[in-house]
Motif scaffolding. Structure first.
Motif, PDB file in Angstrom:
ATOM      1  N   UNK B 324       0.871  -1.187   0.000  1.00 15.98           N
ATOM      2  CA  UNK B 324       0.000   0.000   0.000  1.00 15.98           C
ATOM      3  C   UNK B 324       0.898   1.224   0.000  1.00 15.98           C
ATOM      4  N   UNK B 325       1.267   1.652  -1.202  1.00 16.46           N
ATOM      5  CA  UNK B 325       2.200   2.779  -1.318  1.00 16.46           C
ATOM      6  C   UNK B 325       1.527   4.057  -0.823  1.00 16.46           C
ATOM      7  N   UNK B 326       2.282   4.939  -0.165  1.00 17.40           N
ATOM      8  CA  UNK B 326       1.694   6.216   0.251  1.00 17.40           C
ATOM      9  C   UNK B 326       1.311   7.045  -0.971  1.00 17.40           C
ATOM     10  N   UNK B 327       0.340   7.919  -0.777  1.00 18.70           N
ATOM     11  CA  UNK B 327      -0.169   8.754  -1.868  1.00 18.70           C
ATOM     12  C   UNK B 327       0.284  10.189  -1.623  1.00 18.70           C
ATOM     13  N   UNK B 328       0.732  10.839  -2.677  1.00 21.16           N
ATOM     14  CA  UNK B 328       1.077  12.257  -2.551  1.00 21.16           C
ATOM     15  C   UNK B 328      -0.164  13.084  -2.895  1.00 21.16           C
ATOM     16  N   UNK B 329      -0.584  13.893  -1.941  1.00 22.96           N
ATOM     17  CA  UNK B 329      -1.771  14.736  -2.138  1.00 22.96           C
ATOM     18  C   UNK B 329      -1.325  16.178  -2.297  1.00 22.96           C
ATOM     19  N   UNK B 330      -1.653  16.765  -3.453  1.00 21.55           N
ATOM     20  CA  UNK B 330      -1.308  18.172  -3.686  1.00 21.55           C
ATOM     21  C   UNK B 330      -2.510  19.049  -3.362  1.00 21.55           C
ATOM     22  N   UNK B 331      -2.294  20.083  -2.596  1.00 21.60           N
ATOM     23  CA  UNK B 331      -3.418  20.944  -2.223  1.00 21.60           C
ATOM     24  C   UNK B 331      -4.011  21.624  -3.455  1.00 21.60           C
ATOM     25  N   UNK B 363       6.799  23.357   0.135  1.00 22.16           N
ATOM     26  CA  UNK B 363       6.657  24.678   0.748  1.00 22.16           C
ATOM     27  C   UNK B 363       5.238  24.900   1.224  1.00 22.16           C
ATOM     28  N   UNK B 364       5.094  25.426   2.415  1.00 18.49           N
ATOM     29  CA  UNK B 364       3.796  25.801   2.974  1.00 18.49           C
ATOM     30  C   UNK B 364       2.792  24.649   2.851  1.00 18.49           C
ATOM     31  N   UNK B 365       3.269  23.448   3.144  1.00 17.49           N
ATOM     32  CA  UNK B 365       2.418  22.248   3.081  1.00 17.49           C
ATOM     33  C   UNK B 365       1.724  22.117   1.724  1.00 17.49           C
ATOM     34  N   UNK B 366       2.401  22.479   0.644  1.00 19.72           N
ATOM     35  CA  UNK B 366       1.766  22.437  -0.677  1.00 19.72           C
ATOM     36  C   UNK B 366       1.375  21.014  -1.042  1.00 19.72           C
ATOM     37  N   UNK B 367       2.077  20.041  -0.488  1.00 16.83           N
ATOM     38  CA  UNK B 367       1.611  18.666  -0.682  1.00 16.83           C
ATOM     39  C   UNK B 367       1.833  17.854   0.577  1.00 16.83           C
ATOM     40  N   UNK B 368       1.073  16.743   0.623  1.00 15.83           N
ATOM     41  CA  UNK B 368       1.071  15.921   1.831  1.00 15.83           C
ATOM     42  C   UNK B 368       1.323  14.477   1.403  1.00 15.83           C
ATOM     43  N   UNK B 369       2.244  13.806   2.108  1.00 12.37           N
ATOM     44  CA  UNK B 369       2.409  12.373   1.871  1.00 12.37           C
ATOM     45  C   UNK B 369       1.402  11.659   2.778  1.00 12.37           C
ATOM     46  N   UNK B 370       0.532  10.887   2.182  1.00 12.15           N
ATOM     47  CA  UNK B 370      -0.545  10.254   2.950  1.00 12.15           C
ATOM     48  C   UNK B 370      -0.319   8.743   2.989  1.00 12.15           C
ATOM     49  N   UNK B 371      -0.181   8.197   4.172  1.00 16.12           N
ATOM     50  CA  UNK B 371      -0.073   6.744   4.336  1.00 16.12           C
ATOM     51  C   UNK B 371      -1.463   6.181   4.580  1.00 16.12           C
ATOM     52  N   UNK B 372      -1.750   5.123   3.820  1.00 11.09           N
ATOM     53  CA  UNK B 372      -3.124   4.597   3.808  1.00 11.09           C
ATOM     54  C   UNK B 372      -3.271   3.516   4.874  1.00 11.09           C
ATOM     55  N   UNK B 373      -4.323   3.572   5.679  1.00 13.16           N
ATOM     56  CA  UNK B 373      -4.528   2.502   6.668  1.00 13.16           C
ATOM     57  C   UNK B 373      -4.835   1.173   5.985  1.00 13.16           C
ATOM     58  N   UNK B 374      -4.457   0.069   6.643  1.00 14.91           N
ATOM     59  CA  UNK B 374      -4.541  -1.256   6.007  1.00 14.91           C
ATOM     60  C   UNK B 374      -5.971  -1.666   5.694  1.00 14.91           C
TER      61      UNK B 374
END
Lengths: 374, 724
Positions: B324-331, B363-374
């Motif tokens: 379950x690869x983490x997802x990069x979320x861009x604001x 910069x300024x939390x422009x994106x978030x690395x999101x780890x997905x729960x199992x």
């Protein structure tokens, strides 16, 4: 003593005028006494009758008998008499009509309470009518009408809409399949489209973005017929794709469309749902247009909205990027464009709109039902 | 799917209403709020066994007996249980979510197992996974010396509230855990497992397995089974085996909790026609990290109610890690898809509450690395995370906006033609009908020669093929009305008919068609042409009336010449039916239905049917109107009374007279037809009328006389005898 035409003895101006005045006066007097159609005919014949009417006699006795040098003045006098008589007769006719409308004879009275002879007018089918009305709402918003086949391939009905082979979401579709397709690769197998959504893919294959389409059409599912199910029913699908489409646009567009269709007082509400080909996905509810959202009709519970004040109308959502991947080569790069799609059941909306309690009534051609929609 | 409100409250402290009598407002509000985040819930307000409210010594309030109905979409197997829904409730209300912890006693040491993958590792029971791709994880627990009996009342009641039937403490334990936290498990009577081991393998072709439902199933080499040393003992992820199930005599239990390949489970479930709560969850994706926890929960419940001893540690065969690869979320992407202006604070808050681990980047939390729960196998992509944000934020909180549009609007090519056709049919008094698109094989053969599209899984024999003709559907609708004493029936339908064409090039074709039908009695009869006595004349008049409606419909479409012949299908009456041809191309066939068809369909009245090829009409387009000035000079009418042999049709007379090429001849029409009386049999008298008009001046008598003579001679040329 009734007026009779006498021969002229003097052709000078003064006695001529006197004779003319006498004639006209007599005509007017008689006219005033005319009552009803029969008397009018007698009056008309006496004065204007071609063979021996007074006017003809005047012509003979005055004009024809006159010496040459007097013909000119006599002619003028005769014309004056003629014009006057015609005028009086016309007035008498009008007069007679007024009298007729005022006091008709007993046998002239039509029973106006008898039903009129009504030539039959056909009624547009309620589902067709509903569909056309809804389609027009979207046409006004710049949507073009698109169309596609009812007998579809697995590819368009499922695969390209992000229902992978063997995906559990396919179970919800109760698909009717065409026989004898096993030898083909799965994506080429024929089935009856379970929704109008395949037309989204077919249209995006043909037209580059931006697009706005509305797709009315017949769909089939393996649902035995009952009051709320039919193996054949009708959907109205919509798709908008552009470089700037947001979830707010989806909501705003549908809210506008529902207000136009159901009336400006309806409200919309969106609740999350799941469709493989949209994400985020939603179900849209409109405030109940039967009870106005109160959940009650007088003291009774409102049945169409199950007392909730809301009626589920359609499924919708932002086009899933996986769907765009299937048409990416035609300009639908999910990084550059976004879009929304929606689909609703025309039959269900017609049921709700007209308060019909049995879906089967739409499909058996019963004229006692159909005639109500004239 | 039902879930218990009391059970949910075990995991999340939902506040009670102040007045406990108002307790039913709690499930109502809960249902509404859960529906608003995508878990469609309804509370009927019916509690079959009443609500029990108890206050525990700790002060915690428990309310049992209220159940909420859920319809969980296929993408959310994680929410098909109490703990999963409690997690959403905690997220909605900002409440803490209790951690599930099994209360397990310390385990006795497991006996050494001599052979296990060639090692001498000490395990309570050897598990050999031959199909690591299809069974990436298999966990198990062993209990010895327990006693099988009925479940404790609380467990039984909770299962009953969900419409589950309590069986025994061990079986109920697995069911309870499934409904509690979603992971299906299975319990074996360990003493009935032969060979001292479990093997996860493909079934041998033809191998037999009697499943828990008592059905003996013949397996294929595609099936995945749990087997002991000798035989299959369970259909992986679908249903356990009958011969190794828990009975009153069971003392030693093996608890299985595996993670099965969803596609494999789905295929087996379909192949064998078994749909279970377990297969439903496995085919949608279970929580990979919950195999041990679920084993432990089942074990704890069995030990608590039946006693016994836990043997050794949990067995855990992990052949493959879940990726379950983490997802990069861009604001910026959140904004692009959702619109509006969601702050990063709200995004962090929502994701955290749902169990996602968020690590700000850029910069300024422009994106978030999101780890997905199992437990969220449905979340794989950025858009999936965006949906999570949108649904928890609340769809209705996003502003409604209208997009601008620069694209073109394309007119549907046939819309205007269809609208014109429909408007004319309606104006002619025909009600629009819609019939089902299926017909029977028999009707398909009778009404068309096209190759049918047959359904693989039809609803019935009467609806087994796609219609190749709209006629049977229309006749069925007429019969429906006549059977209900609706006698003045006029209907039309516009739709598609289907045929199988070349399988390779263009598999199927849909032609657009329309049908028009009327019961004889419904057709207008004013202005009868044929005034002879007898039913044949009346029938001919009805045909002519119906023909007029067909002509009115066809007249909307562009053509130079409309002609008719008698080449109609067999289901039409041989004497009172016709084909319509536009410039030689067939566009319709219509007329009275053949007596044979009439009696087969139990139609008591004469009915008229028209089949119109809408596709051909579409190709022609609508007739365009060109103004023609009405003549300035008076027209003159002349009547001719003739007697003809029956074989001479009006069309012959029309052609003969039109063939005279008299430019002033504006109209040639029949006025009256008569048979019988002074007219000898086999002949008929016909009164014909011509209308003559000139553009250049008033017609002179001698001119008219000349033309009249020509017309009479032309009609005499056809064998007509002019009457005095």
């Amino acid at each position: 003593m009734a007026y009779t035409v006498s021969k002229l003895t003097e052709y000078a101006a003064v006695p001529l005028e006197k004779s003319v005045a006498e004639c006209i006066r007599a005509c007017a007097e008689e006219a005033s006494a005319v009552r009803g159609d029969d008397q009018l005919k007698v009056f008309r014949d006496r004065w204007m009758g071609r063979k021996n009417g007074i006017l003809t006699q005047i012509n003979d006795l005055w004009l024809k008998a006159a010496p040459k040098d007097a013909k000119r003045s006599i002619g003028r006098a005769v014309n004056e008499v003629k014009a006057a008589i015609e005028d009086i007769l016309q007035k008498a006719e009008l007069n007679r009509l007024e009298l007729a409308t005022g006091t008709p004879l007993p046998n002239e009275l039509a029973d106006i309470s008898l039903p009129g002879v009504r030539r039959s007018i056909g009624a547009e089918h309620p589902v067709v009518k509903t569909t056309n009305e809804m389609v027009r709402v979207f046409q006004k918003l710049g949507y073009s009408v698109a169309d596609g086949p009812v007998v579809e391939t697995d590819y368009y009905n499922f695969e390209a809409l992000n229902f992978p082979p063997n995906h559990p979401a396919r179970d919800t579709q109760d698909t009717l399949f065409i026989a004898g397709q096993q030898a083909k690769p799965q994506r080429e197998r024929l089935l009856l489209r379970t929704h109008t959504s395949p037309v989204q893919i077919r249209t995006m294959e043909k037209m580059r973005p931006p697009i706005r389409i509305v797709i009315p059409g017949t769909v089939h599912r393996n649902d035995p017929p009952d009051a709320s199910h039919s193996p054949m029913f009708h959907q109205i699908e919509g798709l908008a794709v552009d470089t700037n489409i947001t979830f707010g646009d989806l909501k705003g567009t549908l809210d506008h469309a529902m207000k136009e269709f159901f009336g400006s007082s309806v409200k919309t509400s969106f609740r999350p749902s799941f469709f493989p080909f949209t994400e985020p996905s939603a179900e849209m509810y409109v405030s109940c247009f039967i009870c106005g959202g109160s959940g009650r009709r007088g003291v009774d519970p409102c049945r169409p909205c199950k007392q909730t004040g809301w009626i589920e109308i359609l499924g919708c959502g932002m086009v899933d990027p996986n769907v765009f991947e299937f048409v990416k080569d035609n300009g639908y790069d999910p990084k550059k464009v976004s879009g929304f799609a929606f689909g609703m059941g025309a039959d269900r909306i017609a049921l709700l709109k007209y308060g019909v309690d049995d879906l089967q009534l739409f499909f058996n051609g019963d004229v006692r039902f159909l005639e109500q929609f004239v | 799917m039902k879930l218990s409100v009391g059970w949910l409250m075990e995991f999340v402290p939902i506040p009670f209403p102040k007045d406990i009598k108002e307790i039913s407002t709690l499930p109502l509000r809960l249902s509404e709020d859960l529906t608003n985040v995508g878990l469609a819930a309804t509370y009927s307000g019916q509690q079959p066994k009443g609500i029990t409210v108890t206050i525990e010594p700790t002060g915690a309030v428990l309310a049992e007996g209220m159940a909420i109905d859920f319809e969980i979409t296929t993408n959310r197997p994680d929410a098909m249980n109490h703990y999963g829904v409690a997690r959403e409730v905690a997220a909605i209300y900002g409440l803490p979510l209790k951690v599930i912890e099994p209360k397990l006693p310390s385990a006795a040491k497991a006996a050494s197992s001599s052979v296990f993958h060639g090692t001498t590792e000490v395990v309570p029971f050897p598990i050999i996974v031959e199909e690591p791709q299809l069974c990436p994880r298999f966990s198990a627990r062993v209990i010895r010396g327990t006693k099988i009996k009925a479940s404790p009342v609380k467990i039984a009641h909770r299962l009953q509230l969900l419409d589950q039937r309590p069986i025994s403490n061990a079986v109920d334990a697995t069911n309870y855990v499934l409904w509690e936290m979603g992971k299906p498990t299975h319990v074996f009577d360990m003493d009935l497992l032969e060979g001292g081991r479990l093997i996860i393998r493909k079934a041998k072709h033809g191998e037999k397995l009697k499943t828990l439902d008592g059905v003996e199933r013949t397996l294929t080499s595609e099936d995945l089974v749990v087997a002991d040393g000798k035989k299959p003992v369970g259909l992986a992820g679908v249903m356990g085996g009958y011969d190794t199930m828990i009975t009153d005599k069971t003392r030693n239990i093996l608890i299985e909790s595996a993670w099965w390949d969803p596609l494999t489970v789905r295929k087996m479930s379909r192949r064998h026609g078994i749909h279970t709560d377990a297969s439903h969850r496995f085919e949608r994706g279970a929580d990979f990290e919950s195999t041990i926890l679920s084993c432990d929960l089942v074990a704890a419940l069995i030990l608590e109610s039946g006693g016994g001893e836990l043997i050794g540690d949990a067995i855990d065969v992990v052949s493959k890690k879940m990726d379950q690869a983490p997802v990069v979320l861009r604001l910026a992407e959140v904004q692009r898809i959702l619109g509006g202006n969601l702050g990063s604070g709200e995004i962090f808050r929502i994701l955290k509450k749902l169990g996602f681990v968020t690590i700000p980047e850029g910069q300024a939390d422009a994106q978030i690395r999101v780890h997905i729960p199992s437990w969220r196998l449905d979340v794989e992509r950025e858009i999936d995370v965006i949906e999570e944000i949108a649904r928890l934020h609340g769809y209705d909180k996003f502003d409604n906006t209208l997009p601008t549009y620069s694209g073109a609007v394309v007119e549907a090519p046939n819309a205007a033609m269809d609208a014109t056709f429909r408007a004319r049919a309606l104006a002619l008094g025909y009600n629009e009908a819609v019939s089902l698109t299926f017909i029977s094989h028999a009707d398909a053969e009778k009404f068309s020669s096209a190759k049918v599209l047959e359904l693989e899984n039809p609803l019935s024999e009467e609806a087994s093929v796609m219609r190749t003709s709209m006629a049977p559907g229309m006749l069925d609708m007429l019969a429906w009305n006549l059977n209900r004493d609706s006698e003045n029936v006029q209907l039309f339908e516009m739709g598609r008919v289907y045929e199988m064409v070349n399988e390779r090039v263009e598999p199927s074709r849909a032609c657009l068609g329309a049908t028009l039908a009327a019961v004889k009695g419904a057709l207008p009869v004013s202005g009868a042409l044929d005034v002879s006595k007898g039913e044949h004349a009346a029938a001919a008049e009805a045909f002519r009336s119906f023909k007029g409606d067909v002509e009115n419909l066809l007249a909307a479409f562009a053509h130079r010449e409309l002609s008719f012949d008698r080449e109609t299908a067999e289901y039409f009456h041989p004497g009172r039916s016709a084909r319509a041809l536009m410039d030689g191309a067939v566009v319709a066939q219509f007329g009275q239905i053949a007596d044979e068809v009439k009696s087969q369909r139990k139609l008591r009245q004469d009915v008229f049917l028209a089949e119109i090829d809408l596709e051909r009409l579409h190709q022609r387009g609508l007739r365009t109107v060109r103004f023609a000035a009405p003549g300035k000079y008076p027209a003159v009418e002349r009547d001719f009374s003739f007697v003809f042999a029956d074989a001479v049709e009006f069309e012959a007379m029309r052609q003969a007279v039109m063939g005279l090429s008299i430019p002033e001849l504006r109209d040639f029409e029949p006025v009256e037809i008569f048979r019988g009386g002074a007219i000898e049999a086999g002949k008929y008298s016909i009164l014909l009328r011509v209308r003559l008009q000139s553009d250049d001046g008033t017609l002179r008598d001698e001119q008219i006389a000349q033309w009249a003579e020509k017309i009479v001679r032309a009609l005499q040329g056809l064998g007509g005898v002019q009457r005095a």
